[in-house]
Design a protein around this motif. Structure first.
Motif, PDB file in Angstrom:
ATOM      1  N   TYR A  72       0.823  -1.214   0.000  1.00 21.27           N
ATOM      2  CA  TYR A  72       0.000   0.000   0.000  1.00 21.27           C
ATOM      3  C   TYR A  72       0.856   1.264   0.000  1.00 21.27           C
ATOM      4  O   TYR A  72       0.576   2.219  -0.726  1.00 21.27           O
ATOM      5  N   ARG A  74       2.316   1.857  -3.446  1.00 21.03           N
ATOM      6  CA  ARG A  74       1.268   2.278  -4.375  1.00 21.03           C
ATOM      7  C   ARG A  74       0.898   3.749  -4.130  1.00 21.03           C
ATOM      8  O   ARG A  74       0.739   4.527  -5.077  1.00 21.03           O
ATOM      9  N   SER A  75       0.789   4.150  -2.856  1.00 20.97           N
ATOM     10  CA  SER A  75       0.478   5.539  -2.532  1.00 20.97           C
ATOM     11  C   SER A  75       1.587   6.470  -3.021  1.00 20.97           C
ATOM     12  O   SER A  75       1.324   7.576  -3.504  1.00 20.97           O
ATOM     13  N   HIS A  76       2.835   6.016  -2.898  1.00 19.16           N
ATOM     14  CA  HIS A  76       3.967   6.809  -3.372  1.00 19.16           C
ATOM     15  C   HIS A  76       3.881   7.024  -4.879  1.00 19.16           C
ATOM     16  O   HIS A  76       4.050   8.148  -5.369  1.00 19.16           O
ATOM     17  N   GLU A 113       1.261   6.824  -6.812  1.00 22.34           N
ATOM     18  CA  GLU A 113       0.049   7.532  -7.227  1.00 22.34           C
ATOM     19  C   GLU A 113      -0.043   8.935  -6.642  1.00 22.34           C
ATOM     20  O   GLU A 113      -0.996   9.661  -6.932  1.00 22.34           O
ATOM     21  N   GLY A 114       0.945   9.335  -5.834  1.00 27.78           N
ATOM     22  CA  GLY A 114       0.904  10.645  -5.191  1.00 27.78           C
ATOM     23  C   GLY A 114       1.087  11.775  -6.185  1.00 27.78           C
ATOM     24  O   GLY A 114       1.481  11.569  -7.342  1.00 27.78           O
TER      25      GLY A 114
END
Length: 259
Positions: free
Chosen positions: A133, A136-138, A140-141
């Motif tokens: 997670y 993925r957040s990195h 999509e940031g």
């Protein structure tokens, strides 16, 4: 006394009242008065008022006659840090660049690619399934990223040391600069599935006061927790200490010591 003062004030013109009150104000209130109307602005710009403010903040500067700037401009210039100015268009583009990226484990070369500049801007459009997670957040940031998918993927055992070299070439002049000179991936964060290496940039002698700016390379990997290896699927290059946009990165690269 109040009645007498009011009567006396009533005998004064509005300009005289303002000229009596403005020297008593602090800089924020005087600046607000300048926004009321043209009359107030014209009076508040009188350099005497701003000399009074300068005398409170920098008393010694008022000992010198005839400053180059008016006291109004002097206070306006130095009272607070100026807003960051918008960068001029960079003299370099990613179309003019290519990057030579080599990765070793111990002394064995495991990745070696010539990467066109625009390829780093394309990013990783389809991360593999199973990424954590945090990673993925990195990806999509909203922050500016220079990332490259690795095809075919490679693995690095956690027990082995790895290092990276990055050179850049300018197509417009055929000159080369070193971005990273084999620093090791000293930090492996298994919680975010990233291994990181950094090196300090070498700048042109034309910029002698720029130093201690780092380039970073991150390896993105999958970690199932069982095989003890990093399954690397992507690389990220960034200069987050100093450059956080495409234009800033290009200006930074332009200042390197190109040979």
């Amino acid at each position: 006394m109040v009645v007498g003062a009011s009567f006396k004030a009533g005998m004064m013109s509005s300009d005289e009242v303002l000229k009596a009150v403005f020297p008593l104000l602090d800089v924020k209130d005087l600046a607000r008065c300048m926004e009321v109307c043209k009359q107030w602005r014209d009076i508040a710009k009188d350099d005497y008022f701003w000399k009074c403010l300068c005398a409170r903040r920098w008393p010694s500067i008022c000992k010198r006659p005839n400053p180059t700037l008016t006291y109004y401009k002097l206070y306006q210039t130095f009272y607070k840090r100026q807003k960051r100015r918008k960068l001029l268009p960079p003299r370099l583009s990613f179309d003019d660049l290519e990057f030579f990226i080599d990765i070793w484990t111990d002394d064995r070369l495991i990745f070696s690619e010539v990467v066109p500049g625009p390829a780093l801007l394309t990013g990783i459009k389809a991360p593999p399934p199973g990424i954590c997670y945090m990673l993925r957040s990195h990806l999509e940031g909203p922050l500016y990223r220079m990332t490259l998918p690795i095809q075919p993927r490679f693995t690095i055992p956690f027990a082995q040391s790895a290092s990276v070299s990055v050179l850049a070439r300018r197509k417009d002049s055929n000159r080369v600069a070193c971005v990273m000179n084999k620093p090791p991936f000293d930090y492996v964060d298994r919680s975010s599935c990233r291994a990181l290496a950094f090196d300090y940039l070498d700048f042109s002698p034309l910029y002698p006061f720029i130093s201690d700016t780092r380039a970073w390379v991150s390896l993105f990997f999958l970690d199932d927790g069982s095989e003890g290896v990093m399954d690397v699927f992507g690389i990220e290059l960034d200069f987050c200490d100093a450059a956080n946009s495409k234009e800033e990165v290009l200006w930074l690269l332009d200042m390197l010591d190109w040979k």
